[in-house]
Write a protein that holds these residues in place. Sequence first.
Motif, PDB file in Angstrom:
ATOM      1  N   VAL A   1      11.530  -5.275  -7.836  1.00  0.00           N
ATOM      2  CA  VAL A   1      10.878  -6.576  -8.020  1.00  0.00           C
ATOM      3  C   VAL A   1      11.310  -7.630  -7.005  1.00  0.00           C
ATOM      4  O   VAL A   1      10.697  -8.689  -6.931  1.00  0.00           O
ATOM      5  CB  VAL A   1      11.128  -7.112  -9.453  1.00  0.00           C
ATOM      6  CG1 VAL A   1      10.527  -6.172 -10.479  1.00  0.00           C
ATOM      7  CG2 VAL A   1      12.610  -7.334  -9.714  1.00  0.00           C
ATOM      8  N   ASN A   2      12.371  -7.364  -6.235  1.00  0.00           N
ATOM      9  CA  ASN A   2      12.862  -8.395  -5.298  1.00  0.00           C
ATOM     10  C   ASN A   2      12.324  -8.231  -3.878  1.00  0.00           C
ATOM     11  O   ASN A   2      12.786  -8.892  -2.953  1.00  0.00           O
ATOM     12  CB  ASN A   2      14.400  -8.420  -5.283  1.00  0.00           C
ATOM     13  CG  ASN A   2      15.003  -7.203  -4.600  1.00  0.00           C
ATOM     14  OD1 ASN A   2      14.302  -6.353  -4.038  1.00  0.00           O
ATOM     15  ND2 ASN A   2      16.319  -7.101  -4.650  1.00  0.00           N
ATOM     16  N   GLY A   3      11.363  -7.335  -3.699  1.00  0.00           N
ATOM     17  CA  GLY A   3      10.822  -7.104  -2.367  1.00  0.00           C
ATOM     18  C   GLY A   3      11.277  -5.797  -1.765  1.00  0.00           C
ATOM     19  O   GLY A   3      10.941  -5.482  -0.618  1.00  0.00           O
ATOM     20  N   GLY A   4      12.075  -5.022  -2.527  1.00  0.00           N
ATOM     21  CA  GLY A   4      12.488  -3.697  -2.060  1.00  0.00           C
ATOM     22  C   GLY A   4      13.902  -3.606  -1.536  1.00  0.00           C
ATOM     23  O   GLY A   4      14.252  -2.643  -0.847  1.00  0.00           O
TER      24      GLY A   4
ATOM     25  N   GLU B   1       7.456  -4.665   0.469  1.00  0.00           N
ATOM     26  CA  GLU B   1       7.105  -5.908  -0.212  1.00  0.00           C
ATOM     27  C   GLU B   1       5.752  -5.780  -0.905  1.00  0.00           C
ATOM     28  O   GLU B   1       5.544  -6.314  -1.988  1.00  0.00           O
ATOM     29  CB  GLU B   1       7.071  -7.063   0.797  1.00  0.00           C
ATOM     30  CG  GLU B   1       6.503  -8.363   0.255  1.00  0.00           C
ATOM     31  CD  GLU B   1       7.276  -8.907  -0.940  1.00  0.00           C
ATOM     32  OE1 GLU B   1       6.623  -9.459  -1.854  1.00  0.00           O
ATOM     33  OE2 GLU B   1       8.517  -8.772  -0.965  1.00  0.00           O
ATOM     34  N   GLU B   2       4.825  -5.026  -0.300  1.00  0.00           N
ATOM     35  CA  GLU B   2       3.502  -4.846  -0.888  1.00  0.00           C
ATOM     36  C   GLU B   2       3.587  -4.132  -2.232  1.00  0.00           C
ATOM     37  O   GLU B   2       2.953  -4.547  -3.214  1.00  0.00           O
ATOM     38  CB  GLU B   2       2.620  -4.042   0.071  1.00  0.00           C
ATOM     39  CG  GLU B   2       1.180  -3.866  -0.418  1.00  0.00           C
ATOM     40  CD  GLU B   2       0.335  -3.044   0.537  1.00  0.00           C
ATOM     41  OE1 GLU B   2      -0.865  -2.856   0.259  1.00  0.00           O
ATOM     42  OE2 GLU B   2       0.880  -2.591   1.567  1.00  0.00           O
ATOM     43  N   THR B   3       4.405  -3.049  -2.290  1.00  0.00           N
ATOM     44  CA  THR B   3       4.580  -2.323  -3.549  1.00  0.00           C
ATOM     45  C   THR B   3       5.275  -3.201  -4.584  1.00  0.00           C
ATOM     46  O   THR B   3       4.902  -3.230  -5.758  1.00  0.00           O
ATOM     47  CB  THR B   3       5.402  -1.040  -3.312  1.00  0.00           C
ATOM     48  OG1 THR B   3       4.654  -0.164  -2.470  1.00  0.00           O
ATOM     49  CG2 THR B   3       5.719  -0.340  -4.620  1.00  0.00           C
ATOM     50  N   SER B   4       6.288  -3.930  -4.131  1.00  0.00           N
ATOM     51  CA  SER B   4       7.023  -4.818  -5.024  1.00  0.00           C
ATOM     52  C   SER B   4       6.111  -5.884  -5.610  1.00  0.00           C
ATOM     53  O   SER B   4       6.173  -6.190  -6.817  1.00  0.00           O
ATOM     54  CB  SER B   4       8.184  -5.475  -4.266  1.00  0.00           C
ATOM     55  OG  SER B   4       8.903  -6.346  -5.097  1.00  0.00           O
ATOM     56  N   LYS B   5       5.238  -6.445  -4.783  1.00  0.00           N
ATOM     57  CA  LYS B   5       4.317  -7.489  -5.251  1.00  0.00           C
ATOM     58  C   LYS B   5       3.358  -6.944  -6.303  1.00  0.00           C
ATOM     59  O   LYS B   5       3.089  -7.598  -7.321  1.00  0.00           O
ATOM     60  CB  LYS B   5       3.543  -8.046  -4.060  1.00  0.00           C
ATOM     61  CG  LYS B   5       2.618  -9.206  -4.410  1.00  0.00           C
ATOM     62  CD  LYS B   5       1.934  -9.752  -3.154  1.00  0.00           C
ATOM     63  CE  LYS B   5       1.020 -10.915  -3.502  1.00  0.00           C
ATOM     64  NZ  LYS B   5       0.346 -11.453  -2.281  1.00  0.00           N
ATOM     65  N   PHE B   6       2.847  -5.727  -6.066  1.00  0.00           N
ATOM     66  CA  PHE B   6       1.943  -5.116  -7.041  1.00  0.00           C
ATOM     67  C   PHE B   6       2.660  -4.911  -8.374  1.00  0.00           C
ATOM     68  O   PHE B   6       2.109  -5.208  -9.449  1.00  0.00           O
ATOM     69  CB  PHE B   6       1.429  -3.768  -6.528  1.00  0.00           C
ATOM     70  CG  PHE B   6       0.686  -2.988  -7.577  1.00  0.00           C
ATOM     71  CD1 PHE B   6      -0.651  -3.248  -7.859  1.00  0.00           C
ATOM     72  CD2 PHE B   6       1.337  -2.003  -8.329  1.00  0.00           C
ATOM     73  CE1 PHE B   6      -1.334  -2.543  -8.845  1.00  0.00           C
ATOM     74  CE2 PHE B   6       0.664  -1.298  -9.317  1.00  0.00           C
ATOM     75  CZ  PHE B   6      -0.673  -1.566  -9.577  1.00  0.00           C
TER      76      PHE B   6
END
Length: 704
Positions: free
Chosen positions: A459-462, A495-500
């Motif tokens: 959740v923190n951007g990876g 970051e893309e996976t974390s954002k999703f």
Amino acid sequence: MRNRNKSKVKKFTNKMQAKLLLVFSVLIISMMGLIFRLIQLNHEDGERFEKKVLSQQTYTSTTIPYKRGSILDRNGTVLAVSEKVYNVILDVKHLLGDKEYILPTKKALLSSYEITEEAMSDIINNKAESRYTILLKGISYEDMLKFKALQEKDSNIQGVWFEEDYVRKYPYNSLASVVLGFTSNGNVGNWGIEQYYNNELNGTNGVEYGYIDTELKLEKTVKSATNGNTLVSTIDANVQGIVQKHINNFIEEFDAVDMGVIVMNPNNGEVYAMATKNEYDLNNPADLTSFYSEADIKAMNDKERVDALSKIWKNYTISHNYEPGSTFKPFTIAAGLEEAVIHSTDTFNCDGIEIVNGVKIKCNKKPPGHGVITLTEALMFSCNDALMEIGKKEGSKLLYDYETRFGLGKKTGIDLPGEESGLLKKAKETTPVDLAVISFGQTNTVTMVQMAAGFSSLVNGGYYYEPHLVKQVLNDSGAVVSNKEPVLVRNSVSEETSKFLRQALFETVDAGTAKTAKVSGYKIGGKTGTAQKQPREDKRYIVSFIGVVPTDKPEAVIYVVIDDPQKGPQTAAAATAVASKILSEILPFLGIYPTEEIDTSGNVVVPVMPTGKLNTEEKAENSETEKANTEDENADAENQEDKVNQTDNENQQANQNQAGNDEQPNSTENGETEKTDDDESANDEFNMDALPFEDEEEAPPTGD
């Protein structure tokens, strides 16, 4: 006359000069030989001669104890400190040196301290030559002054002196006990920070030594002690206290085999709070009375007592391995997104059941299942069917590699002793059935700290940070010795996976299975979990919730695990309720303030704990229809039971074939493992117990 005087003068001839030179040479050589011999004696026998000389004099040497460093919370609150005390020392030989000393000294000691006359007489009679006998340990400064006042009034009170010492104190008793640990004699740390940082906290003793002359004057030399360093922990005492309060409240009302809560900063690995069910009194760590009855304690032998204490002192959050259940699902989804085997726009068709190698594995929503759902909905409604499809696309090798990337299957490196590593099934040993159930959090085991650290990276951007409990080291004067900087171990996801995931987790709390984790004014995301314990037939569960707040810019992660609640429902709703109550109190202390509109509608935002059976009206005309519509919160945990039953059935079949029996109990003709109707009805009834909702319509589609 003049000539006669001249004839008496003798000349200093060369011969005389030679003789004088010879004499000087002999003297110099003799002195050099003597010096050489003295050096040799000092090198070879100096210590022996020194001891012989000292034995003929009165020599005194006193250890000056160091002060063990304190442990502070992140705001400077003292959690552990060494307080100065005094030991009462009796010089028996000096006391007996004059008969006038004995009676007034005994009288002063007996009136000042809890010493019996029999004990005093025994010491005087049996230790007449002793210059150092400890009468009492750990008296206060006030008690020392009380005796010294008597000494000033009567010069015949002799032979008693006071030695400085330190005793470890914990001002808040049981606060953060599993984090702090305690010390035993000799400043030896046991468990927690006290053990892990024992060398940092300890200092070096000093010494005071000298000789007492015939007039009883001490010619002394002092080498000062070096005190230990102080540790500034990452713990917030206020947050820790709130967490422990809610654990105690839950245990008091519902009880559980164990329970743990971790609150941490996902952006640097700092742990704000870490608590378990068994918080013990650090000032009396061997006291069992809070955990066992007097009869039980008396019945224990030494080994049983040691085992009981070890169980209490053990930190559940780092030392217990368990199957995480559906809180693992975000990890499976993250792996698939990173490797592009799935996409955020994908859809999945859930029919409520998946057959893998002849084994029926159910979704948490019974047939006809969730239907066609998006990837976000798969997480929102905890769809096992969708997760099994994702796991199959990934394959055992890819999923295993990402499990290790998220820090599972190995120790996190947290600065506490006793950490376990969990157990991952190797990719080459993973069967299709294993892969199916691993995808939604069963078979493999983890620890709480592993899950909290791995989830933080999601959740923190990876960014995967090593979790830690000490942030700074100070010397005795308060100057900074070192800062414990955050350790970035690796990048786990993009970051893309974390954002999703943050958005999907928010929707899981907002409208999915974790609605009761809401706190008014905050954007909270999270995932519930229900994992069935071994042995499966007992139908006991570990229920959990892992969450993040706020979801748009994470500042805190919370993980609540309840191990086998003994009363009320064994559903994740209990964990979400605890998490909501904790978050509603601790967020202001962490400087995290509401960013959303506060709910003023009068609706229940923070759910109350379950207190009894939920009254539900009939929704179907027969039991089959009821089963199709009733939400089964524990179904995903039971899938592992199906797998075990399938293995057992295969073994039974093999044994019966050897005996010439072709029957296959609990199996259909095609070998698919099935539950009996009685089993499912019992489970449905169990799941209807005491859900924390005011009416059935408020309950989410699943409890997991």
